[in-house]
Design an enzyme around this catalytic site. Structure first.
Site, PDB file in Angstrom:
ATOM      1  CG  ASP A 236      -2.052  -0.943   1.179  1.00 14.69           C
ATOM      2  OD1 ASP A 236      -2.058  -1.797   0.267  1.00 14.69           O
ATOM      3  OD2 ASP A 236      -2.935  -0.867   2.046  1.00 14.69           O
TER       4      ASP A 236
ATOM      5  CG  HIS B  23       2.280   0.154   4.367  1.00 17.62           C
ATOM      6  ND1 HIS B  23       1.971  -0.789   5.326  1.00 17.62           N
ATOM      7  CD2 HIS B  23       1.147   0.887   4.160  1.00 17.62           C
ATOM      8  CE1 HIS B  23       0.702  -0.625   5.700  1.00 17.62           C
ATOM      9  NE2 HIS B  23       0.184   0.367   5.008  1.00 17.62           N
TER      10      HIS B  23
END
Length: 300
Positions: A55, A198
């Site tokens: 993400d 991430h």
């Protein structure tokens, strides 16, 4: 590292032996479906599938991550933030060209559940439009922080997309997260499911080679999110149609609880685990506890 510092949670998907995985063959369902952690946990045990998701990118570490994945022949799913796409448009195109899947993580990473419908729509549609102009296909929306509501689902359905959450959080977003913690999370745990990382954090990319190699050594078969769901074609594990919840999930039926391995502490709550049976593992103590809205667990 203390065993109380993290939780081991196994979430896996039941697939038919020898089923061909194909992003083109993802099972047909009405757009606007919510695939959350509870749904993923209910998919069953016995799978060797691992869907890696990243993400908040693209960012300065994304290209290095692509090289790590390329060396190992791994395809992942990247949920991109619109503002970041503007800085790295060519990289976004390359992600798709190299077989990675692209998802929508909103324009500015705001909590959608806290926004009125028109602002939610702008956050989602602006990214969809940007990706279309780049020739990039996007089938999934991941609301920042996993927060969404009925308006979010309506917008996702109108865009022909689904809402995709995760079942295993690496916690790499936490200030307390360390590289060694993320490496430890996969050591001997046989974790399966949809992983959340991430690629905006250097420590995550630094840790990724060892994490991937450990997962592979334990039999993980890496797939994109679409391939992960395609493996369930014909199964009833993922809900069909639109599933709308203000909170992430209601309690599971008590007659068929899902069991997870975890440690209870005062870190954070995960509503999608409501009703699950937590097998608590700490030195000198093994017992079970039912998870509810007041239960706080930390897991990797």
């Amino acid at each position: 590292m203390s065993v109380a510092g993290f939780v081991h949670i196994c979430a896996s998907v039941l697939v038919s032996a020898g089923m061909l995985l194909s992003s083109q063959g993802a099972f047909a369902r009405e757009a606007g479906t919510v695939v959350d952690g509870r749904a993923i946990l209910k998919m069953g045990k016995g799978s060797d599938l691992c869907a890696l998701t990243f993400d908040d990118g693209p960012g300065p570490h994304t290209e290095r991550l692509m090289g790590i994945l390329r060396e190992r022949g791994i395809r992942a799913t990247f949920f991109l933030v619109g503002k970041q796409i503007g800085y790295y448009p060519d990289l976004v195109v390359r992600l798709q060209q190299e077989g990675h899947e692209i998802g929508n993580h909103t324009q500015s990473h705001r909590s959608l559940r806290d926004l009125p419908q028109e602002e939610q729509r702008a956050e989602i549609v602006s990214v969809q439009d940007t990706l279309r102009k780049l020739g990039v296909t996007c089938r999934y929306i991941r609301p920042p922080y996993g927060k969404y509501d009925a308006c979010t689902v309506d917008i996702a359905r109108a865009e022909g997309t689904d809402i995709m959450l995760w079942s295993i959080d690496s916690m790499d977003w936490s200030r307390k997260a360390r590289i060694e913690t993320m490496k430890t999370l996969v050591a001997g745990q046989k974790l399966r499911g949809i992983f959340l990382f991430h690629d905006t954090h250097a420590q995550t990319v630094d840790a990724m080679p060892q994490i991937l190699d450990r997962l592979k050594a334990e039999g993980c078969r890496f797939v994109t999110v679409s391939e992960y769901l395609a493996a369930l074609q014909g199964a009833e594990a993922v809900p069909t149609g639109i599933e709308v919840r203000e909170e992430e999930a209601p309690a599971l039926p008590p007659q068929s609880p899902v069991q997870v391995k975890c440690i209870i502490n005062n870190n954070v709550r995960f509503p999608f685990l409501n009703g699950c049976i937590c097998n608590i593992h700490v030195p000198g103590l093994q017992r079970q506890r039912k998870i509810d809205n007041r239960t706080r667990v930390r897991f990797f």
